[in-house]
Design a protein around this motif. Structure first.
Motif, PDB file in Angstrom:
ATOM      1  N   GLY A  36       0.831  -1.196   0.000  1.00 50.79           N
ATOM      2  CA  GLY A  36       0.000   0.000   0.000  1.00 50.79           C
ATOM      3  C   GLY A  36       0.863   1.241   0.000  1.00 50.79           C
ATOM      4  O   GLY A  36       2.092   1.166   0.034  1.00 50.79           O
ATOM      5  N   ALA A  37       0.222   2.408  -0.060  1.00 46.57           N
ATOM      6  CA  ALA A  37       0.962   3.667  -0.096  1.00 46.57           C
ATOM      7  C   ALA A  37       1.644   3.930   1.243  1.00 46.57           C
ATOM      8  O   ALA A  37       1.009   3.830   2.300  1.00 46.57           O
ATOM      9  N   PRO A  38       2.918   4.275   1.246  1.00 46.70           N
ATOM     10  CA  PRO A  38       3.604   4.646   2.495  1.00 46.70           C
ATOM     11  C   PRO A  38       2.961   5.900   3.088  1.00 46.70           C
ATOM     12  O   PRO A  38       2.430   6.751   2.369  1.00 46.70           O
ATOM     13  N   PHE A  39       3.046   6.030   4.412  1.00 46.98           N
ATOM     14  CA  PHE A  39       2.498   7.217   5.046  1.00 46.98           C
ATOM     15  C   PHE A  39       3.295   7.562   6.292  1.00 46.98           C
ATOM     16  O   PHE A  39       4.049   6.742   6.824  1.00 46.98           O
ATOM     17  N   VAL A  40       3.141   8.817   6.737  1.00 42.24           N
ATOM     18  CA  VAL A  40       3.833   9.313   7.928  1.00 42.24           C
ATOM     19  C   VAL A  40       2.778   9.794   8.908  1.00 42.24           C
ATOM     20  O   VAL A  40       1.926  10.622   8.560  1.00 42.24           O
ATOM     21  N   VAL A  41       2.818   9.273  10.140  1.00 40.53           N
ATOM     22  CA  VAL A  41       1.854   9.622  11.188  1.00 40.53           C
ATOM     23  C   VAL A  41       2.520  10.588  12.166  1.00 40.53           C
ATOM     24  O   VAL A  41       3.660  10.369  12.583  1.00 40.53           O
ATOM     25  N   TYR A  42       1.788  11.649  12.523  1.00 39.94           N
ATOM     26  CA  TYR A  42       2.303  12.624  13.478  1.00 39.94           C
ATOM     27  C   TYR A  42       1.586  12.429  14.807  1.00 39.94           C
ATOM     28  O   TYR A  42       0.438  12.825  14.973  1.00 39.94           O
ATOM     29  N   CYS A  63       5.596   4.812   8.001  1.00 30.45           N
ATOM     30  CA  CYS A  63       4.933   3.510   7.923  1.00 30.45           C
ATOM     31  C   CYS A  63       4.877   3.011   6.481  1.00 30.45           C
ATOM     32  O   CYS A  63       4.546   3.782   5.575  1.00 30.45           O
ATOM     33  N   VAL A  64       5.189   1.746   6.287  1.00 27.54           N
ATOM     34  CA  VAL A  64       5.069   1.111   4.970  1.00 27.54           C
ATOM     35  C   VAL A  64       4.249  -0.159   5.123  1.00 27.54           C
ATOM     36  O   VAL A  64       4.649  -1.071   5.862  1.00 27.54           O
ATOM     37  N   PRO A  65       3.074  -0.240   4.467  1.00 21.89           N
ATOM     38  CA  PRO A  65       2.271  -1.468   4.528  1.00 21.89           C
ATOM     39  C   PRO A  65       2.995  -2.626   3.836  1.00 21.89           C
ATOM     40  O   PRO A  65       3.626  -2.434   2.791  1.00 21.89           O
ATOM     41  N   VAL A  66       2.911  -3.811   4.435  1.00 24.52           N
ATOM     42  CA  VAL A  66       3.559  -4.990   3.864  1.00 24.52           C
ATOM     43  C   VAL A  66       2.556  -6.134   3.755  1.00 24.52           C
ATOM     44  O   VAL A  66       1.515  -6.144   4.423  1.00 24.52           O
ATOM     45  N   ALA A  67       2.893  -7.131   2.928  1.00 28.29           N
ATOM     46  CA  ALA A  67       1.952  -8.202   2.618  1.00 28.29           C
ATOM     47  C   ALA A  67       2.026  -9.377   3.587  1.00 28.29           C
ATOM     48  O   ALA A  67       1.045 -10.092   3.772  1.00 28.29           O
ATOM     49  N   ASP A  68       3.178  -9.604   4.216  1.00 29.16           N
ATOM     50  CA  ASP A  68       3.372 -10.812   5.018  1.00 29.16           C
ATOM     51  C   ASP A  68       3.681 -10.429   6.459  1.00 29.16           C
ATOM     52  O   ASP A  68       4.813 -10.037   6.791  1.00 29.16           O
ATOM     53  N   GLU A  69       2.699 -10.529   7.358  1.00 37.92           N
ATOM     54  CA  GLU A  69       2.893 -10.113   8.746  1.00 37.92           C
ATOM     55  C   GLU A  69       3.938 -10.969   9.452  1.00 37.92           C
ATOM     56  O   GLU A  69       4.790 -10.449  10.185  1.00 37.92           O
ATOM     57  N   ALA A  70       3.888 -12.306   9.237  1.00 40.30           N
ATOM     58  CA  ALA A  70       4.840 -13.184   9.911  1.00 40.30           C
ATOM     59  C   ALA A  70       6.274 -12.860   9.493  1.00 40.30           C
ATOM     60  O   ALA A  70       7.185 -12.787  10.327  1.00 40.30           O
ATOM     61  N   ALA A  71       6.471 -12.649   8.199  1.00 45.36           N
ATOM     62  CA  ALA A  71       7.813 -12.311   7.716  1.00 45.36           C
ATOM     63  C   ALA A  71       8.250 -10.954   8.260  1.00 45.36           C
ATOM     64  O   ALA A  71       9.419 -10.751   8.590  1.00 45.36           O
ATOM     65  N   ALA A  72       7.292 -10.011   8.375  1.00 45.86           N
ATOM     66  CA  ALA A  72       7.613  -8.688   8.894  1.00 45.86           C
ATOM     67  C   ALA A  72       8.052  -8.763  10.350  1.00 45.86           C
ATOM     68  O   ALA A  72       9.020  -8.111  10.758  1.00 45.86           O
ATOM     69  N   ARG A  73       7.360  -9.571  11.143  1.00 42.01           N
ATOM     70  CA  ARG A  73       7.712  -9.678  12.557  1.00 42.01           C
ATOM     71  C   ARG A  73       9.064 -10.378  12.716  1.00 42.01           C
ATOM     72  O   ARG A  73       9.849 -10.028  13.608  1.00 42.01           O
ATOM     73  N   ALA A  74       9.347 -11.335  11.863  1.00 41.72           N
ATOM     74  CA  ALA A  74      10.650 -12.004  11.909  1.00 41.72           C
ATOM     75  C   ALA A  74      11.756 -11.019  11.525  1.00 41.72           C
ATOM     76  O   ALA A  74      12.830 -10.991  12.155  1.00 41.72           O
ATOM     77  N   TRP A  75      11.489 -10.199  10.523  1.00 40.82           N
ATOM     78  CA  TRP A  75      12.480  -9.215  10.102  1.00 40.82           C
ATOM     79  C   TRP A  75      12.728  -8.192  11.214  1.00 40.82           C
ATOM     80  O   TRP A  75      13.869  -7.845  11.512  1.00 40.82           O
ATOM     81  N   ALA A  76      11.661  -7.695  11.833  1.00 43.46           N
ATOM     82  CA  ALA A  76      11.794  -6.688  12.881  1.00 43.46           C
ATOM     83  C   ALA A  76      12.545  -7.234  14.088  1.00 43.46           C
ATOM     84  O   ALA A  76      13.329  -6.516  14.723  1.00 43.46           O
ATOM     85  N   GLN A  77      12.318  -8.500  14.401  1.00 37.13           N
ATOM     86  CA  GLN A  77      13.007  -9.100  15.547  1.00 37.13           C
ATOM     87  C   GLN A  77      14.508  -9.163  15.295  1.00 37.13           C
ATOM     88  O   GLN A  77      15.312  -9.004  16.224  1.00 37.13           O
ATOM     89  N   GLU A  78      14.877  -9.353  14.042  1.00 37.76           N
ATOM     90  CA  GLU A  78      16.292  -9.479  13.708  1.00 37.76           C
ATOM     91  C   GLU A  78      16.963  -8.122  13.497  1.00 37.76           C
ATOM     92  O   GLU A  78      18.113  -7.914  13.890  1.00 37.76           O
ATOM     93  N   HIS A  79      16.220  -7.172  12.876  1.00 37.53           N
ATOM     94  CA  HIS A  79      16.849  -5.912  12.472  1.00 37.53           C
ATOM     95  C   HIS A  79      16.269  -4.670  13.138  1.00 37.53           C
ATOM     96  O   HIS A  79      16.801  -3.577  12.957  1.00 37.53           O
ATOM     97  N   GLY A  80      15.186  -4.813  13.874  1.00 38.01           N
ATOM     98  CA  GLY A  80      14.429  -3.654  14.330  1.00 38.01           C
ATOM     99  C   GLY A  80      15.178  -2.676  15.205  1.00 38.01           C
ATOM    100  O   GLY A  80      14.883  -1.492  15.202  1.00 38.01           O
ATOM    101  N   ARG A  81      16.152  -3.155  15.966  1.00 37.72           N
ATOM    102  CA  ARG A  81      16.842  -2.256  16.884  1.00 37.72           C
ATOM    103  C   ARG A  81      17.664  -1.198  16.161  1.00 37.72           C
ATOM    104  O   ARG A  81      17.942  -0.134  16.702  1.00 37.72           O
ATOM    105  N   SER A  82      18.061  -1.467  14.926  1.00 41.18           N
ATOM    106  CA  SER A  82      18.931  -0.548  14.203  1.00 41.18           C
ATOM    107  C   SER A  82      18.292   0.819  14.012  1.00 41.18           C
ATOM    108  O   SER A  82      18.942   1.849  14.151  1.00 41.18           O
TER     109      SER A  82
END
Length: 288
Positions: free
Chosen positions: A173-179, A194-213
């Motif tokens: 979906g279209a990216p957006f910025v929330v204030y 915010c960027v909408p993504v298609a795969d929630e499970a893959a997104a959560r796995a990615w965030a767990q690995e890279h999210g702190r950066s």
């Protein structure tokens, strides 16, 4: 010549040097205190300052740059460079000044309209509509930022999130910025890209690995009805965009709608490819 091969210039008292530089002794003391022009020698016993004739040009340059309201750090950069490099640094500074003044001029015109009671005329050019948006899984990056840093951060953060979305089923979906709070020169938000993504499970796995950066996380943006107005690329800059936000708020009040969440900017077009007059962004408020 001295033993190290340097030309032995006569030392001038601060009064004599000030006369040659066409500056006051007070100004020279200030430049010394600010680290912009140090004396060639300071007598330890008396504290008297002495300068070399070769420092006259730098003294005059510092004085002229200060008349441009140039910050001390930028003066040091320009005065410390030579030739074309110094000229380029001055040109870069002045381009920044002209950009700021252009924004201030626009803000002044906007405020004149408000103070003179012409706000309704400014808002009439914005067409406000509503749209229902389904729930979306989004990967996000948040930051406390002031208005002058906001455009650079938005571009960089959305770029990082869109790159990450490739590992999360792709952009959905279209990216957006929330204030979540006001972003201005006095208030630093935070803002959330915010960027909408298609795969929630893959997104959560990615965030767990890279999210702190980059303070990245995954969440579900709930379904909402948005009141929005569409604006062109030239209108996205601050303070032009303020009128768009206020136009939507005025329309909401007229329709008896209440705000149901933080305002946002939805970027639906290719920013780099768009021209100044091309629609690129929706200024929107969740409503109920």
């Amino acid at each position: 010549m001295t033993e190290d091969g340097k030309v032995n210039e006569e030392l001038l008292t601060i009064g004599a040097f000030a006369a040659r530089a066409r500056l006051s002794a007070k100004a020279l003391r200030l430049y010394d205190r600010l680290g912009l022009l140090e004396p060639a020698h300071v007598d330890e016993a008396s504290g008297y300052r002495y300068y070399r004739a070769g420092q006259v040009e730098r003294a005059r340059l510092v004085a002229l740059l200060r008349q441009l309201d140039m910050p001390l750090a930028r003066i040091a950069e320009v005065a410390g460079a030579e030739g074309a490099v110094a000229a380029d640094r001055l040109a870069a500074y002045w381009a920044d000044v002209e950009t700021r003044v252009a924004g201030q001029r626009t803000l002044a015109e906007y405020l004149r309209g408000r103070l003179s009671g012409r706000s309704s005329e400014m808002y009439e050019k914005f067409v406000v509509e509503t749209v229902d948006v389904p729930a979306q899984v989004v990967i996000t990056e948040s930051r406390h930022t002031l208005a002058d840093e906001l455009p650079t951060w938005i571009g960089a953060s959305l770029g990082r999130l869109e790159e990450a979305a490739r590992e999360c089923g792709g952009v959905a979906g279209a990216p957006f910025v929330v204030y979540h709070s006001e972003v201005s020169m006095e208030s630093d938000g935070p803002a959330e890209s915010c960027v909408p993504v298609a795969d929630e499970a893959a997104a959560r796995a990615w965030a767990q690995e890279h999210g702190r950066s980059w303070a990245t996380r995954v969440r579900v943006e709930p379904a909402a009805r948005l009141a929005y107005t569409r604006i062109a690329k030239a209108q996205v800059a601050h303070p032009q965009i303020l009128a768009a936000f206020e136009a939507v708020e005025q329309w909401m009040a007229g329709e008896g709608l209440e705000m149901a969440g933080p305002c946002r900017e939805v970027y639906f077009a290719d920013w780099e490819a768009a021209g100044p007059g091309d629609p690129v962004c929706d200024v929107a408020f969740p409503v109920k």
